[in-house]
Write a protein that holds these residues in place. Structure first.
Motif, PDB file in Angstrom:
ATOM      1  N   PRO A  63       8.105  13.350  -5.950  1.00  0.00           N
ATOM      2  CA  PRO A  63       8.668  14.705  -6.006  1.00  0.00           C
ATOM      3  C   PRO A  63       8.543  15.399  -4.655  1.00  0.00           C
ATOM      4  O   PRO A  63       7.603  15.167  -3.899  1.00  0.00           O
ATOM      5  CB  PRO A  63       7.818  15.411  -7.054  1.00  0.00           C
ATOM      6  CG  PRO A  63       6.711  14.504  -7.408  1.00  0.00           C
ATOM      7  CD  PRO A  63       6.949  13.172  -6.792  1.00  0.00           C
ATOM      8  N   THR A  66       7.141  21.698  -4.016  1.00  0.00           N
ATOM      9  CA  THR A  66       7.738  22.991  -4.348  1.00  0.00           C
ATOM     10  C   THR A  66       6.756  24.071  -3.927  1.00  0.00           C
ATOM     11  O   THR A  66       5.598  24.038  -4.333  1.00  0.00           O
ATOM     12  CB  THR A  66       8.007  23.100  -5.862  1.00  0.00           C
ATOM     13  OG1 THR A  66       8.870  22.032  -6.243  1.00  0.00           O
ATOM     14  CG2 THR A  66       8.652  24.419  -6.209  1.00  0.00           C
ATOM     15  N   LEU A  74      11.313  27.873 -10.630  1.00  0.00           N
ATOM     16  CA  LEU A  74      11.792  26.535 -11.000  1.00  0.00           C
ATOM     17  C   LEU A  74      11.507  26.238 -12.467  1.00  0.00           C
ATOM     18  O   LEU A  74      12.391  25.806 -13.210  1.00  0.00           O
ATOM     19  CB  LEU A  74      11.164  25.472 -10.100  1.00  0.00           C
ATOM     20  CG  LEU A  74      11.563  24.023 -10.394  1.00  0.00           C
ATOM     21  CD1 LEU A  74      13.054  23.822 -10.194  1.00  0.00           C
ATOM     22  CD2 LEU A  74      10.773  23.070  -9.519  1.00  0.00           C
ATOM     23  N   VAL A  78      14.338  25.644 -15.461  1.00  0.00           N
ATOM     24  CA  VAL A  78      14.346  24.435 -16.303  1.00  0.00           C
ATOM     25  C   VAL A  78      14.235  24.832 -17.772  1.00  0.00           C
ATOM     26  O   VAL A  78      14.960  24.323 -18.629  1.00  0.00           O
ATOM     27  CB  VAL A  78      13.209  23.473 -15.886  1.00  0.00           C
ATOM     28  CG1 VAL A  78      13.043  22.353 -16.902  1.00  0.00           C
ATOM     29  CG2 VAL A  78      13.475  22.906 -14.501  1.00  0.00           C
ATOM     30  N   THR A  87      20.505  20.731 -20.480  1.00  0.00           N
ATOM     31  CA  THR A  87      19.751  19.521 -20.178  1.00  0.00           C
ATOM     32  C   THR A  87      18.812  19.250 -21.334  1.00  0.00           C
ATOM     33  O   THR A  87      18.653  20.075 -22.233  1.00  0.00           O
ATOM     34  CB  THR A  87      18.985  19.669 -18.844  1.00  0.00           C
ATOM     35  OG1 THR A  87      18.462  18.399 -18.459  1.00  0.00           O
ATOM     36  CG2 THR A  87      17.862  20.680 -18.948  1.00  0.00           C
ATOM     37  N   SER A  98      13.433  16.909  -8.161  1.00  0.00           N
ATOM     38  CA  SER A  98      14.211  18.146  -8.226  1.00  0.00           C
ATOM     39  C   SER A  98      14.071  18.866  -6.893  1.00  0.00           C
ATOM     40  O   SER A  98      13.081  18.719  -6.179  1.00  0.00           O
ATOM     41  CB  SER A  98      13.728  19.038  -9.369  1.00  0.00           C
ATOM     42  OG  SER A  98      12.388  19.390  -9.165  1.00  0.00           O
TER      43      SER A  98
END
Length: 110
Positions: A63, A66, A74, A78, A87, A98
């Motif tokens: 990943p 972030t 985030l 999601v 999703t 992501s």
């Protein structure tokens, strides 16, 4: 990410410059197709595809980091996409990271 709550109504897109008859016809058309004429993103079941892999070995990418200040944003986005049905959660050996990108300089090209 676009808003997942409807921000426009039929009245927002019908111009007062139209005649009463034109407004009624347009209103009828908009009501008939309201499920596809919306500012809320969605998903379709009208298209399917098969993924063909070149290897049976799962590919995983680490990943991207972030920033702490953006993690709540985030996670919220999601969660909104999960709630909207855009999703769905999955558990498989394949993984893609992501990426969250802050919007800046509206109207400028880069």
């Amino acid at each position: 990410m676009p808003s997942l709550a409807q921000t426009e109504t039929i009245k927002d897109v019908i111009s007062d410059d139209l005649s009463q008859r034109q407004q009624e016809e347009l209103n009828s058309l908009l009501v008939e197709y309201k499920d596809v004429l919306t500012d809320v993103p969605g998903r379709t079941n009208s298209y399917t595809y098969d993924k063909r892999l070149t290897s049976s070995t799962p590919k995983r990418r680490k990943p991207y980091p972030t920033p702490q200040a953006l993690r709540a944003t985030l996670n919220g986005e999601v969660r909104n996409m999960l709630n909207a049905g855009i999703t769905e959660p999955f558990d498989n050996p394949y993984c893609s990271p992501s990426v969250i990108v802050k919007k800046c300089c509206a109207g400028n090209r880069y």
